[in-house]
Design a protein around this motif. Structure first.
Motif, PDB file in Angstrom:
ATOM      1  N   GLY A 129       0.825  -1.207   0.000  1.00 42.80           N
ATOM      2  CA  GLY A 129       0.000   0.000   0.000  1.00 42.80           C
ATOM      3  C   GLY A 129       0.851   1.245   0.000  1.00 42.80           C
ATOM      4  N   HIS A 130       0.222   2.424  -0.030  1.00 46.29           N
ATOM      5  CA  HIS A 130       0.994   3.651  -0.105  1.00 46.29           C
ATOM      6  C   HIS A 130       1.502   4.128   1.247  1.00 46.29           C
ATOM      7  CE1 HIS A 130      -3.298   4.898  -0.039  1.00 46.29           C
ATOM      8  NE2 HIS A 130      -2.850   5.618   0.959  1.00 46.29           N
ATOM      9  N   HIS A 131       1.249   3.378   2.306  1.00 44.28           N
ATOM     10  CA  HIS A 131       1.821   3.715   3.608  1.00 44.28           C
ATOM     11  C   HIS A 131       3.132   2.985   3.832  1.00 44.28           C
ATOM     12  CE1 HIS A 131      -1.384   6.124   5.277  1.00 44.28           C
ATOM     13  NE2 HIS A 131      -2.247   5.247   4.848  1.00 44.28           N
ATOM     14  N   GLY A 132       3.535   2.150   2.878  1.00 41.89           N
ATOM     15  CA  GLY A 132       4.800   1.440   3.017  1.00 41.89           C
ATOM     16  C   GLY A 132       4.723   0.256   3.963  1.00 41.89           C
TER      17      GLY A 132
ATOM     18  N   VAL B  35      -7.278  -2.233  -4.205  1.00 42.68           N
ATOM     19  CA  VAL B  35      -8.599  -2.166  -4.825  1.00 42.68           C
ATOM     20  C   VAL B  35      -8.663  -0.891  -5.659  1.00 42.68           C
ATOM     21  CG1 VAL B  35     -11.084  -1.929  -4.374  1.00 42.68           C
ATOM     22  CG2 VAL B  35      -9.711  -3.472  -2.971  1.00 42.68           C
ATOM     23  N   ARG B  36      -9.223  -1.000  -6.845  1.00 47.59           N
ATOM     24  CA  ARG B  36      -9.380   0.159  -7.726  1.00 47.59           C
ATOM     25  C   ARG B  36     -10.820   0.240  -8.221  1.00 47.59           C
ATOM     26  NH1 ARG B  36      -4.984   2.755  -8.905  1.00 47.59           N
ATOM     27  NH2 ARG B  36      -2.969   1.838  -8.527  1.00 47.59           N
ATOM     28  N   ILE B  37     -11.288   1.478  -8.329  1.00 50.50           N
ATOM     29  CA  ILE B  37     -12.593   1.756  -8.924  1.00 50.50           C
ATOM     30  C   ILE B  37     -12.331   2.646 -10.121  1.00 50.50           C
ATOM     31  CG2 ILE B  37     -14.855   2.828  -8.629  1.00 50.50           C
ATOM     32  CD1 ILE B  37     -14.687   2.145  -5.659  1.00 50.50           C
ATOM     33  N   ASP B  38     -12.678   2.177 -11.308  1.00 56.27           N
ATOM     34  CA  ASP B  38     -12.420   2.904 -12.557  1.00 56.27           C
ATOM     35  C   ASP B  38     -10.965   3.360 -12.636  1.00 56.27           C
ATOM     36  OD1 ASP B  38     -15.063   2.545 -13.331  1.00 56.27           O
ATOM     37  OD2 ASP B  38     -15.692   4.468 -12.487  1.00 56.27           O
ATOM     38  N   GLY B  39     -10.042   2.518 -12.177  1.00 62.66           N
ATOM     39  CA  GLY B  39      -8.621   2.809 -12.263  1.00 62.66           C
ATOM     40  C   GLY B  39      -8.048   3.616 -11.109  1.00 62.66           C
ATOM     41  N   GLU B  40      -8.880   4.197 -10.275  1.00 60.78           N
ATOM     42  CA  GLU B  40      -8.408   4.985  -9.122  1.00 60.78           C
ATOM     43  C   GLU B  40      -8.336   4.091  -7.892  1.00 60.78           C
ATOM     44  OE1 GLU B  40      -7.255   8.017  -8.993  1.00 60.78           O
ATOM     45  OE2 GLU B  40      -7.724   8.500 -11.081  1.00 60.78           O
ATOM     46  N   GLU B  41      -7.264   4.248  -7.108  1.00 61.73           N
ATOM     47  CA  GLU B  41      -7.096   3.419  -5.923  1.00 61.73           C
ATOM     48  C   GLU B  41      -8.111   3.765  -4.843  1.00 61.73           C
ATOM     49  OE1 GLU B  41      -3.862   2.183  -2.493  1.00 61.73           O
ATOM     50  OE2 GLU B  41      -3.358   3.775  -3.893  1.00 61.73           O
ATOM     51  N   LEU B  42      -8.759   2.735  -4.324  1.00 67.69           N
ATOM     52  CA  LEU B  42      -9.614   2.847  -3.142  1.00 67.69           C
ATOM     53  C   LEU B  42      -8.801   2.296  -1.987  1.00 67.69           C
ATOM     54  CD1 LEU B  42     -12.381   3.305  -1.738  1.00 67.69           C
ATOM     55  CD2 LEU B  42     -12.898   0.914  -2.307  1.00 67.69           C
ATOM     56  N   HIS B  43      -8.419   3.162  -1.057  1.00 68.22           N
ATOM     57  CA  HIS B  43      -7.599   2.721   0.067  1.00 68.22           C
ATOM     58  C   HIS B  43      -8.419   1.802   0.957  1.00 68.22           C
ATOM     59  CE1 HIS B  43      -4.406   2.837   2.978  1.00 68.22           C
ATOM     60  NE2 HIS B  43      -5.269   3.169   3.910  1.00 68.22           N
TER      61      HIS B  43
ATOM     62  N   TRP C  73     -13.013  -5.858   6.532  1.00 69.50           N
ATOM     63  CA  TRP C  73     -12.339  -4.861   5.690  1.00 69.50           C
ATOM     64  C   TRP C  73     -13.120  -3.558   5.711  1.00 69.50           C
ATOM     65  CZ3 TRP C  73      -7.859  -5.803   2.824  1.00 69.50           C
ATOM     66  CH2 TRP C  73      -7.396  -7.129   2.878  1.00 69.50           C
ATOM     67  N   ILE C  74     -12.385  -2.440   5.622  1.00 66.70           N
ATOM     68  CA  ILE C  74     -12.994  -1.116   5.523  1.00 66.70           C
ATOM     69  C   ILE C  74     -12.242  -0.316   4.465  1.00 66.70           C
ATOM     70  CG2 ILE C  74     -13.891  -0.997   7.882  1.00 66.70           C
ATOM     71  CD1 ILE C  74     -11.397   0.614   8.643  1.00 66.70           C
ATOM     72  N   SER C  75     -12.846   0.788   4.041  1.00 65.64           N
ATOM     73  CA  SER C  75     -12.178   1.690   3.100  1.00 65.64           C
ATOM     74  C   SER C  75     -12.385   3.122   3.574  1.00 65.64           C
ATOM     75  CB  SER C  75     -12.751   1.522   1.686  1.00 65.64           C
ATOM     76  OG  SER C  75     -14.008   2.153   1.578  1.00 65.64           O
ATOM     77  N   VAL C  76     -11.752   4.056   2.880  1.00 65.22           N
ATOM     78  CA  VAL C  76     -11.925   5.462   3.246  1.00 65.22           C
ATOM     79  C   VAL C  76     -13.340   5.932   2.940  1.00 65.22           C
ATOM     80  CG1 VAL C  76      -9.499   6.048   3.023  1.00 65.22           C
ATOM     81  CG2 VAL C  76     -10.978   6.254   1.043  1.00 65.22           C
ATOM     82  N   VAL C  77     -14.036   5.263   2.043  1.00 65.39           N
ATOM     83  CA  VAL C  77     -15.402   5.661   1.697  1.00 65.39           C
ATOM     84  C   VAL C  77     -16.403   5.146   2.731  1.00 65.39           C
ATOM     85  CG1 VAL C  77     -17.229   5.467  -0.044  1.00 65.39           C
ATOM     86  CG2 VAL C  77     -14.860   5.801  -0.760  1.00 65.39           C
ATOM     87  N   ASN C  78     -16.207   3.929   3.187  1.00 65.67           N
ATOM     88  CA  ASN C  78     -17.134   3.352   4.171  1.00 65.67           C
ATOM     89  C   ASN C  78     -16.347   2.876   5.392  1.00 65.67           C
ATOM     90  OD1 ASN C  78     -15.946   1.401   2.586  1.00 65.67           O
ATOM     91  ND2 ASN C  78     -17.706   0.056   2.573  1.00 65.67           N
TER      92      ASN C  78
ATOM     93  N   LEU D  61     -20.679   6.161  -3.538  1.00 65.31           N
ATOM     94  CA  LEU D  61     -20.249   7.240  -4.436  1.00 65.31           C
ATOM     95  C   LEU D  61     -21.396   7.772  -5.300  1.00 65.31           C
ATOM     96  CD1 LEU D  61     -16.777   5.866  -5.537  1.00 65.31           C
ATOM     97  CD2 LEU D  61     -17.200   7.934  -4.199  1.00 65.31           C
ATOM     98  N   GLN D  62     -22.400   6.951  -5.555  1.00 66.22           N
ATOM     99  CA  GLN D  62     -23.578   7.358  -6.332  1.00 66.22           C
ATOM    100  C   GLN D  62     -23.196   8.039  -7.655  1.00 66.22           C
ATOM    101  OE1 GLN D  62     -26.179   9.709  -3.869  1.00 66.22           O
ATOM    102  NE2 GLN D  62     -26.302   8.144  -2.310  1.00 66.22           N
ATOM    103  N   GLY D  63     -22.208   7.459  -8.346  1.00 69.49           N
ATOM    104  CA  GLY D  63     -21.806   7.997  -9.637  1.00 69.49           C
ATOM    105  C   GLY D  63     -20.677   9.009  -9.578  1.00 69.49           C
ATOM    106  N   ALA D  64     -20.356   9.519  -8.407  1.00 73.73           N
ATOM    107  CA  ALA D  64     -19.256  10.486  -8.274  1.00 73.73           C
ATOM    108  C   ALA D  64     -17.924   9.783  -8.510  1.00 73.73           C
ATOM    109  CB  ALA D  64     -19.275  11.131  -6.893  1.00 73.73           C
ATOM    110  N   GLU D  65     -16.923  10.549  -8.935  1.00 74.33           N
ATOM    111  CA  GLU D  65     -15.596   9.990  -9.138  1.00 74.33           C
ATOM    112  C   GLU D  65     -14.900   9.776  -7.805  1.00 74.33           C
ATOM    113  OE1 GLU D  65     -13.017  11.805 -11.990  1.00 74.33           O
ATOM    114  OE2 GLU D  65     -14.707  12.439 -13.230  1.00 74.33           O
ATOM    115  N   LEU D  66     -14.067   8.768  -7.765  1.00 69.21           N
ATOM    116  CA  LEU D  66     -13.256   8.509  -6.589  1.00 69.21           C
ATOM    117  C   LEU D  66     -12.039   9.426  -6.650  1.00 69.21           C
ATOM    118  CD1 LEU D  66     -12.762   6.763  -4.052  1.00 69.21           C
ATOM    119  CD2 LEU D  66     -11.548   5.165  -5.519  1.00 69.21           C
ATOM    120  N   VAL D  67     -11.863  10.249  -5.660  1.00 74.07           N
ATOM    121  CA  VAL D  67     -10.750  11.187  -5.613  1.00 74.07           C
ATOM    122  C   VAL D  67      -9.577  10.504  -4.924  1.00 74.07           C
ATOM    123  CG1 VAL D  67      -9.977  13.425  -4.742  1.00 74.07           C
ATOM    124  CG2 VAL D  67     -12.341  13.125  -5.516  1.00 74.07           C
TER     125      VAL D  67
END
Length: 124
Positions: free
Chosen positions: A60-63, A72-80, A89-94, A113-119
């Motif tokens: 992961g990006h925390h090393g 995990v990726r949503i439309d190519g963007e990483e979901l932490h 398991w949990i994510s930054v979204v839930n 996300l209801q259609g919003a992009e993952l930032v």
């Protein structure tokens, strides 16, 4: 025949509790921990969004530590995502909704996300 006093009864009760504690600790030490199985990889379209998950070797990006070794990726963007001590398991979204697998976390994030992009998550 000696009379049972409150002091003797409490002493016997404390001794029995100590013996049970020692026996339980010894049994737990002998019992092997179950082997944790890594979640399987997935790649699918869910609710019109492409979700993908697989074991990662970068930690992961925390090393390490927090990264859980799974990406995990949503439309190519990483979901932490993070794995809890109880194997949920949990994510930054839930973050407050632990789920059984990274796939379930990805699907829940898509719904949230209801259609919003993952930032992308900014790490300092």
């Amino acid at each position: 025949m000696p009379e049972i006093t409150r002091r003797r009864a409490l002493g016997a009760l404390a001794g029995a509790a100590a013996a049970l504690t020692v026996a339980g600790t010894a049994a737990a030490a002998v019992r092997p921990e179950p082997a944790a199985t890594a979640p399987s990889a997935f790649d699918e379209v869910y609710q019109g969004r492409r979700i993908h998950g697989a074991p990662s070797h970068g930690g992961g990006h925390h090393g390490g530590g927090h990264g859980s070794g799974y990406a995990v990726r949503i439309d190519g963007e990483e979901l932490h995502v993070m794995q809890n001590a109880d194997d949920t398991w949990i994510s930054v979204v839930n973050h407050y909704e632990p789920l059984a697998t990274p796939r379930a976390v990805a699907r829940a994030a898509v719904l949230e996300l209801q259609g919003a992009e993952l930032v992308p998550l900014a790490v300092a």
